[in-house]
Enzyme design. Sequence first.
Site, short mmCIF file in Angstrom:
data_model
loop_
_atom_site.label_atom_id
_atom_site.label_comp_id
_atom_site.label_asym_id
_atom_site.label_seq_id
_atom_site.Cartn_x
_atom_site.Cartn_y
_atom_site.Cartn_z
CE1 TYR A 215 8.25 -3.78 12.93
CE2 TYR A 215 9.87 -4.21 14.63
CZ TYR A 215 9.47 -4.30 13.32
OH TYR A 215 10.28 -4.94 12.40
CG ASN B 220 -0.19 0.21 2.51
OD1 ASN B 220 1.03 0.07 2.54
ND2 ASN B 220 -0.90 0.54 3.58
N GLY C 193 6.90 1.89 1.41
CA GLY C 193 7.53 1.35 0.20
C GLY C 193 7.62 2.42 -0.88
NE ARG D 244 14.63 0.28 8.68
CZ ARG D 244 14.13 -0.76 8.03
NH1 ARG D 244 14.14 -1.95 8.59
NH2 ARG D 244 13.61 -0.63 6.82
CG ASN E 241 -6.58 -10.42 6.33
OD1 ASN E 241 -7.62 -10.98 6.67
ND2 ASN E 241 -6.41 -9.10 6.41
P1 NAD Z 1 10.15 -1.41 4.64
O1 NAD Z 1 9.47 -0.35 5.44
O2 NAD Z 1 11.15 -1.00 3.64
O3 NAD Z 1 9.07 -2.33 3.91
C1 NAD Z 1 7.82 -2.63 4.43
C2 NAD Z 1 6.81 -2.62 3.29
O4 NAD Z 1 5.51 -2.97 3.80
C3 NAD Z 1 6.66 -1.23 2.64
O5 NAD Z 1 6.74 -1.35 1.25
C4 NAD Z 1 5.29 -0.76 3.10
O6 NAD Z 1 4.68 0.14 2.20
C5 NAD Z 1 4.55 -2.08 3.23
N1 NAD Z 1 3.39 -2.01 4.14
C6 NAD Z 1 3.36 -1.53 5.41
N2 NAD Z 1 2.13 -1.66 5.92
C7 NAD Z 1 1.35 -2.22 4.95
C8 NAD Z 1 -0.02 -2.58 4.88
N3 NAD Z 1 -0.84 -2.42 5.90
N4 NAD Z 1 -0.46 -3.14 3.72
C9 NAD Z 1 0.36 -3.32 2.68
N5 NAD Z 1 1.67 -3.00 2.67
C10 NAD Z 1 2.16 -2.45 3.81
O7 NAD Z 1 10.80 -2.41 5.70
P2 NAD Z 1 11.73 -3.70 5.46
O8 NAD Z 1 13.00 -3.45 6.16
O9 NAD Z 1 11.73 -4.11 4.05
O10 NAD Z 1 10.94 -4.78 6.34
C11 NAD Z 1 10.16 -5.80 5.75
C12 NAD Z 1 9.68 -6.74 6.84
O11 NAD Z 1 10.79 -7.32 7.52
C13 NAD Z 1 8.83 -6.04 7.91
O12 NAD Z 1 7.77 -6.89 8.28
C14 NAD Z 1 9.78 -5.87 9.06
O13 NAD Z 1 9.12 -5.86 10.29
C15 NAD Z 1 10.68 -7.09 8.91
N6 NAD Z 1 12.01 -6.87 9.50
C16 NAD Z 1 12.95 -6.11 8.87
C17 NAD Z 1 14.19 -5.90 9.46
C18 NAD Z 1 15.27 -5.11 8.80
O14 NAD Z 1 16.35 -4.94 9.40
N7 NAD Z 1 15.13 -4.64 7.58
C19 NAD Z 1 14.44 -6.45 10.74
C20 NAD Z 1 13.45 -7.18 11.37
C21 NAD Z 1 12.23 -7.41 10.73
N1 UDP Z 2 20.29 5.32 15.90
C1 UDP Z 2 21.13 6.42 16.03
N2 UDP Z 2 21.01 7.41 15.11
C2 UDP Z 2 20.13 7.36 14.06
C3 UDP Z 2 19.29 6.23 13.93
C4 UDP Z 2 19.40 5.24 14.88
O1 UDP Z 2 21.95 6.49 16.95
O2 UDP Z 2 20.11 8.32 13.27
C5 UDP Z 2 20.43 4.22 16.88
C6 UDP Z 2 19.13 3.82 17.57
O3 UDP Z 2 18.93 4.59 18.74
C7 UDP Z 2 19.39 2.36 17.88
C8 UDP Z 2 20.29 1.88 16.74
O4 UDP Z 2 20.85 3.07 16.17
O5 UDP Z 2 20.09 2.23 19.08
C9 UDP Z 2 19.54 1.11 15.65
O6 UDP Z 2 18.43 1.89 15.29
P1 UDP Z 2 17.48 1.52 14.07
O7 UDP Z 2 16.43 2.59 14.00
O8 UDP Z 2 18.29 1.26 12.86
O9 UDP Z 2 16.80 0.13 14.41
P2 UDP Z 2 16.40 -0.65 15.74
O10 UDP Z 2 17.37 -1.76 15.80
O11 UDP Z 2 16.50 0.24 16.95
O12 UDP Z 2 15.00 -1.07 15.47
#
Ligand code: NAD
Ligand code: UDP
Length: 311
Positions: free
Chosen positions: A144, A33, A37, A185, A98
Amino acid sequence: MKKILITGAAGFIGSNLTKRLLEEGNFVIGLDNFYTGQKENLKPFLNNKNYKFFEHNVIEPYNIEADEIYNLACPASPIHYQKDPIFTFKTSVFGIINALELSKKTGAKLLQASTSEVYGDAKIYPQNEKYFGNVNPNGIRACYDEGKRAAETLICDYNRLYGLNAKIARIFNTYGENMDIKDGRVVSNFIVQALRGEDITIYGEGNQSRSFCYISDLLEGLILLMKSDVTEPVNLGNPDEFTIKDFALYILDLTKSSSKCVYMPLPLDDPHKRKPDISLAKTKLGFEPKVKIEDGIKNTIEYFKTRINKQ
Ligand code: NAD
Ligand code: UDP
């Protein structure tokens, strides 16, 4: 040819997974959505005859036939998931219901993107899957953390009640190409700030730690888990750990930037020490991260240079 549905397909992990699964000869259906993204991430696939995209909010049911479902839809960066916490919680909970209902109806295999955040501000180190976690259920991260924990509960109950085989990947901090410039992040913030010559924003004193996994290694883990018959939660990540302060210096060094570090307040409930114990993934899946942090970060710096120049 397998038909694979990815929710959250326009996001960082979703778009990289799409690329990889298309390259492996699958038909990929993306759902998103655009909450966090980017349309830009989908551009390379839109003319591919083996790709289809639907704009859809996963809080609402959907009906798509597929062999496999990767449920990735959910804002993942603290600033984005805290903006509308009720939407975030609903995305995790209704989103997985879902996906589970669809899996139950069609027999599609299902994998959930869970997270290291289920461990909260962990009291054990490194974190292994047996640990139940230390999450503040009322705090600003709870939308979250608790949403993802509830999703795990639902998966285990559907598996027990209906004999599903849904899988749970507990993903630790992952970085790489297709992260949004405004993602918020730490990896994207520090690289973008360093490239633009802006101040590097360290939250707190920067003594908290994170361990960083490059996207290609994570994708390997997700695909191995989907192929396996493992239904217990599995950590996926790279135990390569940095304090945030050292990570800032590392990025300054690799970008040859003269940005200076500034210290800002530490957000509430920010976990102190995070490092995955990946023994289970190693034993059960043969998972082993291969990409050295220097190579992964260099690729990511090149990606952000291009994105910044396009702006
Ligand atoms: P991201 O924000 O880049 O991607 C998330 C995507 O989900 C986006 O494209 C967003 O538009 C879509 N989205 C959000 N809510 C929605 C909804 N209600 N309906 C349809 N689409 C929706 O984040 P990412 O890093 O790619 O993360 C992807 C998944 O992996 C997430 O579930 C996240 O919790 C999980 N995850 C990621 C990390 C990481 O380090 N990247 C770590 C732990 C978990
Ligand atoms: N963080 C930071 N500066 C930034 C963004 C994040 O110091 O501009 C720190 C944040 O407080 C956390 C760690 O970096 O301790 C990782 O943050 P992130 O948002 O990447 O993901 P998290 O693991 O906390 O979900």
